[in-house]
Write a protein that holds these residues in place. Structure first.
Motif, PDB file in Angstrom:
ATOM      1  N   HIS A   1       0.807  -1.218   0.000  1.00  0.00           N
ATOM      2  CA  HIS A   1       0.000   0.000   0.000  1.00  0.00           C
ATOM      3  C   HIS A   1       0.838   1.266   0.000  1.00  0.00           C
ATOM      4  O   HIS A   1       0.361   2.315  -0.431  1.00  0.00           O
TER       5      HIS A   1
ATOM      6  N   ALA B   1      -0.898   4.637   0.340  1.00  0.00           N
ATOM      7  CA  ALA B   1      -2.291   4.647  -0.134  1.00  0.00           C
ATOM      8  C   ALA B   1      -3.296   4.734   1.011  1.00  0.00           C
ATOM      9  O   ALA B   1      -4.411   5.238   0.835  1.00  0.00           O
TER      10      ALA B   1
ATOM     11  N   CYS C   1      -4.926   2.274   2.443  1.00  0.00           N
ATOM     12  CA  CYS C   1      -5.967   1.246   2.391  1.00  0.00           C
ATOM     13  C   CYS C   1      -5.861   0.333   3.609  1.00  0.00           C
ATOM     14  O   CYS C   1      -4.763  -0.066   4.000  1.00  0.00           O
TER      15      CYS C   1
ATOM     16  N   CYS D   1      -3.466  -6.190  -3.670  1.00  0.00           N
ATOM     17  CA  CYS D   1      -4.569  -5.971  -2.733  1.00  0.00           C
ATOM     18  C   CYS D   1      -5.867  -5.935  -3.526  1.00  0.00           C
ATOM     19  O   CYS D   1      -6.072  -5.040  -4.370  1.00  0.00           O
TER      20      CYS D   1
ATOM     21  N   ALA E   1      -8.732  -5.205  -2.481  1.00  0.00           N
ATOM     22  CA  ALA E   1      -9.634  -4.135  -2.038  1.00  0.00           C
ATOM     23  C   ALA E   1      -9.390  -2.833  -2.801  1.00  0.00           C
ATOM     24  O   ALA E   1     -10.333  -2.206  -3.302  1.00  0.00           O
ATOM     25  N   CYS E   2      -8.133  -2.406  -2.879  1.00  0.00           N
ATOM     26  CA  CYS E   2      -7.836  -1.124  -3.529  1.00  0.00           C
ATOM     27  C   CYS E   2      -7.124  -1.281  -4.869  1.00  0.00           C
ATOM     28  O   CYS E   2      -6.797  -0.287  -5.528  1.00  0.00           O
ATOM     29  N   LYS E   3      -6.854  -2.538  -5.272  1.00  0.00           N
ATOM     30  CA  LYS E   3      -6.222  -2.863  -6.551  1.00  0.00           C
ATOM     31  C   LYS E   3      -4.753  -2.422  -6.642  1.00  0.00           C
ATOM     32  O   LYS E   3      -4.182  -2.381  -7.731  1.00  0.00           O
ATOM     33  N   GLN E   4      -4.155  -2.113  -5.484  1.00  0.00           N
ATOM     34  CA  GLN E   4      -2.733  -1.786  -5.498  1.00  0.00           C
ATOM     35  C   GLN E   4      -1.930  -3.055  -5.775  1.00  0.00           C
ATOM     36  O   GLN E   4      -2.255  -4.132  -5.299  1.00  0.00           O
TER      37      GLN E   4
END
Length: 216
Positions: A169, A172, A174, A196, A198-201
């Motif tokens: 992250h 970020a 997240c 990830c 969830a946040c597409k990182q």
């Protein structure tokens, strides 16, 4: 060897100890697999405990005058203490914390073996089978968790888990916990990445070797 778990085992009587998860020769316990070493067992990975985790039962003392004299010069506080002891032998018939060498399960992060899942999870919320293996009830069919094969170590030898959340992250912010360790078609390290959901990182594992790496 036995992992540092509470007494008792599935289906057993209270106070019973599970059988050891792995074995090493006594000579290996002071060389290749000495205190602080990482050892791959059949189902997980562990760190070998220090002398305070060597069982009292089965210890055999011995003396090595030349080595004792050398150590006494370098460490005067050791003079007059007990001679050396051999690594304690385990007891397959009556395993307990009093014999053998206790170990700590490490790393604490596991990855799902299912190639369609590859979930990266810290030990805790996972269920354990009677065979002592962690299982993942993933949507793509379910599979076993295995210890992740990456850890961190400093030049002084201190070891710890990789900070997976900060690594992927960065800044970020997240808070998502749905991490995955993705592999390429060949499994080459250059193709590995943390993702990830969830946040597409996404961040390649190669960044761990960058001098500018920041996990703050």
């Amino acid at each position: 060897m036995a992992r540092g778990k509470p007494p008792g085992r599935p289906g057993g009587r209270s106070g019973e100890h599970p059988p050891a998860d792995g074995k090493v020769r006594q000579s290996q316990a002071i060389t290749t697999f000495g205190p602080g070493s990482m050892v791959d067992l059949l189902r997980d990975s562990v760190l070998v405990g220090g002398l305070e985790f060597w069982g009292k039962k089965g210890r055999v003392g011995f003396d090595e005058p030349r080595l004792r004299a050398l150590l006494s010069k370098r460490f005067p506080q050791l003079r007059g203490q007990e001679p050396f002891v051999l690594p304690p032998a385990g007891d397959d018939r009556h395993p307990s914390g009093a014999c053998g060498i206790q170990v700590l399960e490490f790393p604490s992060w596991f990855v799902c073996q299912n190639p369609q899942c590859r979930s990266l999870t810290k030990r805790g919320p996972m269920d354990e089978t009677k065979a002592g293996r962690y299982v993942h009830d993933c949507k793509t069919g379910g599979s076993y968790f295995v210890p992740v094969r990456f850890v961190m170590a400093c030049p002084n030898g201190h070891i710890q888990d990789l900070p997976w959340h900060p690594f992927v992250h960065q800044q970020a912010g997240c808070q998502g916990s749905d991490l995955k360790l993705l592999e390429g078609a060949t499994g080459d390290f250059a193709e590995l990445a943390v993702f990830c959901a969830a946040c597409k990182q996404r961040r390649p594992m190669l960044d761990n070797y960058s001098p500018s790496l920041s996990t703050e």
